[in-house]
Design a protein around this motif. Structure first.
Motif, PDB file in Angstrom:
ATOM      1  N   ARG A  93       0.835  -1.332   0.030  1.00  0.00           N
ATOM      2  CA  ARG A  93       0.049  -0.081  -0.023  1.00  0.00           C
ATOM      3  C   ARG A  93       0.774   1.094  -0.065  1.00  0.00           C
ATOM      4  N   GLU A  94       1.953   1.047   0.802  1.00  0.00           N
ATOM      5  CA  GLU A  94       2.626   2.677   1.179  1.00  0.00           C
ATOM      6  C   GLU A  94       3.873   2.740   0.450  1.00  0.00           C
ATOM      7  N   PHE A  95       4.592   1.504  -0.058  1.00  0.00           N
ATOM      8  CA  PHE A  95       6.063   1.524  -0.759  1.00  0.00           C
ATOM      9  C   PHE A  95       5.871   0.877  -2.196  1.00  0.00           C
ATOM     10  N   GLY A  96       6.851   1.626  -2.787  1.00  0.00           N
ATOM     11  CA  GLY A  96       7.175   1.080  -4.043  1.00  0.00           C
ATOM     12  C   GLY A  96       8.660   0.726  -4.253  1.00  0.00           C
ATOM     13  N   PHE A  97       9.028  -0.474  -4.895  1.00  0.00           N
ATOM     14  CA  PHE A  97      10.336  -0.900  -5.184  1.00  0.00           C
ATOM     15  C   PHE A  97      10.952  -1.193  -6.575  1.00  0.00           C
ATOM     16  N   VAL A  98      12.034  -0.795  -6.735  1.00  0.00           N
ATOM     17  CA  VAL A  98      12.860  -0.883  -7.742  1.00  0.00           C
ATOM     18  C   VAL A  98      14.053  -1.517  -7.673  1.00  0.00           C
ATOM     19  N   PHE A  99      14.226  -2.722  -8.268  1.00  0.00           N
ATOM     20  CA  PHE A  99      15.575  -3.473  -7.871  1.00  0.00           C
ATOM     21  C   PHE A  99      16.417  -3.603  -9.016  1.00  0.00           C
ATOM     22  N   GLN A 100      17.809  -3.864  -8.710  1.00  0.00           N
ATOM     23  CA  GLN A 100      18.798  -4.051  -9.806  1.00  0.00           C
ATOM     24  C   GLN A 100      18.522  -4.542 -11.019  1.00  0.00           C
ATOM     25  N   HIS A 101      17.781  -5.695 -11.015  1.00  0.00           N
ATOM     26  CA  HIS A 101      17.404  -6.335 -12.284  1.00  0.00           C
ATOM     27  C   HIS A 101      16.013  -6.067 -12.534  1.00  0.00           C
ATOM     28  N   GLY A 102      15.370  -5.216 -11.926  1.00  0.00           N
ATOM     29  CA  GLY A 102      13.864  -5.212 -12.307  1.00  0.00           C
ATOM     30  C   GLY A 102      13.175  -6.082 -11.755  1.00  0.00           C
ATOM     31  N   MET A 103      13.294  -7.285 -11.562  1.00  0.00           N
ATOM     32  CA  MET A 103      12.344  -8.362 -11.010  1.00  0.00           C
ATOM     33  C   MET A 103      10.908  -8.229 -11.655  1.00  0.00           C
ATOM     34  N   LEU A 104      10.845  -7.990 -12.978  1.00  0.00           N
ATOM     35  CA  LEU A 104       9.445  -8.088 -13.462  1.00  0.00           C
ATOM     36  C   LEU A 104       8.957  -9.536 -13.710  1.00  0.00           C
ATOM     37  N   VAL A 105       7.664  -9.832 -13.476  1.00  0.00           N
ATOM     38  CA  VAL A 105       7.038 -11.043 -13.725  1.00  0.00           C
ATOM     39  C   VAL A 105       7.303 -11.605 -15.035  1.00  0.00           C
ATOM     40  N   GLY A 106       8.311 -12.356 -15.548  1.00  0.00           N
ATOM     41  CA  GLY A 106       8.472 -12.781 -16.924  1.00  0.00           C
ATOM     42  C   GLY A 106       7.171 -13.224 -17.635  1.00  0.00           C
ATOM     43  N   GLU A 107       6.180 -13.538 -17.162  1.00  0.00           N
ATOM     44  CA  GLU A 107       5.255 -14.146 -17.998  1.00  0.00           C
ATOM     45  C   GLU A 107       4.077 -13.109 -18.204  1.00  0.00           C
ATOM     46  N   LYS A 171       4.184   6.144  -0.881  1.00  0.00           N
ATOM     47  CA  LYS A 171       4.812   7.372  -0.064  1.00  0.00           C
ATOM     48  C   LYS A 171       6.293   7.325  -0.253  1.00  0.00           C
ATOM     49  N   VAL A 172       6.839   5.895  -0.476  1.00  0.00           N
ATOM     50  CA  VAL A 172       8.117   5.978  -0.443  1.00  0.00           C
ATOM     51  C   VAL A 172       8.554   4.969  -1.681  1.00  0.00           C
ATOM     52  N   ILE A 173       9.647   5.190  -2.461  1.00  0.00           N
ATOM     53  CA  ILE A 173      10.141   4.388  -3.500  1.00  0.00           C
ATOM     54  C   ILE A 173      11.462   3.989  -3.047  1.00  0.00           C
ATOM     55  N   PHE A 174      11.519   2.545  -2.680  1.00  0.00           N
ATOM     56  CA  PHE A 174      12.937   2.237  -2.355  1.00  0.00           C
ATOM     57  C   PHE A 174      13.790   1.502  -3.663  1.00  0.00           C
ATOM     58  N   ALA A 175      14.888   2.028  -3.901  1.00  0.00           N
ATOM     59  CA  ALA A 175      15.413   1.557  -4.989  1.00  0.00           C
ATOM     60  C   ALA A 175      16.930   0.835  -4.783  1.00  0.00           C
ATOM     61  N   ASP A 176      17.031  -0.283  -4.913  1.00  0.00           N
ATOM     62  CA  ASP A 176      18.240  -0.966  -4.457  1.00  0.00           C
ATOM     63  C   ASP A 176      19.033  -1.325  -5.677  1.00  0.00           C
TER      64      ASP A 176
END
Length: 236
Positions: A93-107, A171-176
């Motif tokens: 609900r409150e956070f969004g995440f962006v990771f090094q390799h995206g971690m998108l759902v491949g399908e 409210k917050v984007i966490f980007a690793d």
């Protein structure tokens, strides 16, 4: 590049606070009494060498890990006391995440990946898809909505990940390490897209990085070494 209307601006006082954070992995102390404050709408880089505790700090602030000591307070409420189910709901609900390799759902296609947080939040499919298409368009991905992650370049995939992270207006984007797998030019363009999009929604951005150029784009750097931190404003 334009973005959806963000509504009323959020107040810029401290609203995500870590106090005395301790996290252990066996005999190794990854965090040793860390204090950190994130203000609404600001961009903070967590910088330091590999193994210094950067990602652990991000995961504790985001409620992915529970600290062994100290507390995490979001908007006046302690989140470290919540059970796993409640913390998972909070992250959706409150956070969004962006990771090094995206971690998108491949399908899933680009638009389906972007719409996923909205669907998990209970939005109907038509509204979630329309909102997702708007974000993809504003992030320069018009015409790529039906492509699978494997059919996108690295930079395009990271922009889909940014769209997904912002679709539910967190409210917050966490980007690793969001640019760690990209070349310099693509990484700079991806950083521009992330910061512009977050600013348009009023979201704070917390970026873990060992890239000094990326850290310099932040308003403040939290330097971490051996589980201890100091922070400073970026000059220039």
């Amino acid at each position: 590049m334009s973005f959806p209307h963000a509504g009323h601006p959020r107040p810029r006082g401290p609203f995500l606070v870590g106090r005395g954070l301790v996290r252990n992995y066996g005999r190794h102390r990854a965090l040793a009494g860390v204090d950190v404050t994130i203000h609404a709408g600001e961009v903070v880089a967590i910088a330091g060498p590999s193994g210094s505790g950067k990602t652990t700090l991000l995961h504790v602030l985001a409620g992915i890990l529970r600290p062994d000591g100290g507390e995490v307070v979001l908007d006046g409420h302690r989140i470290d006391r919540l059970g796993e189910a409640k913390r998972s709901e909070l992250r959706r609900r409150e956070f969004g995440f962006v990771f090094q390799h995206g971690m998108l759902v491949g399908e899933l296609t680009a638009v389906e990946n972007t719409a996923l947080p909205l669907l998990l939040a209970g939005a109907d499919r038509a509204r979630a898809t329309a909102e997702a298409r708007q974000w993809l368009d504003r992030l320069g991905l018009a015409g790529l909505e039906k492509r699978l992650p494997g059919e996108l370049s690295g930079g395009q995939a990271q922009r889909v990940a940014i769209a997904r992270a912002l679709a539910h207006r967190p409210k917050v984007i966490f980007a690793d390490e969001p640019t760690g797998a990209l070349d310099t030019r693509t990484g700079q363009a991806t950083t521009d897209a992330l910061l512009q999009a977050a600013a348009a929604t009023g979201a704070a951005v917390v970026i873990v990085t060992h890239d000094r150029d990326l850290a310099a784009r932040a308003g403040r750097i939290v330097e971490i070494r051996d589980g201890q931190v100091s922070d400073r404003a970026v000059v220039g």
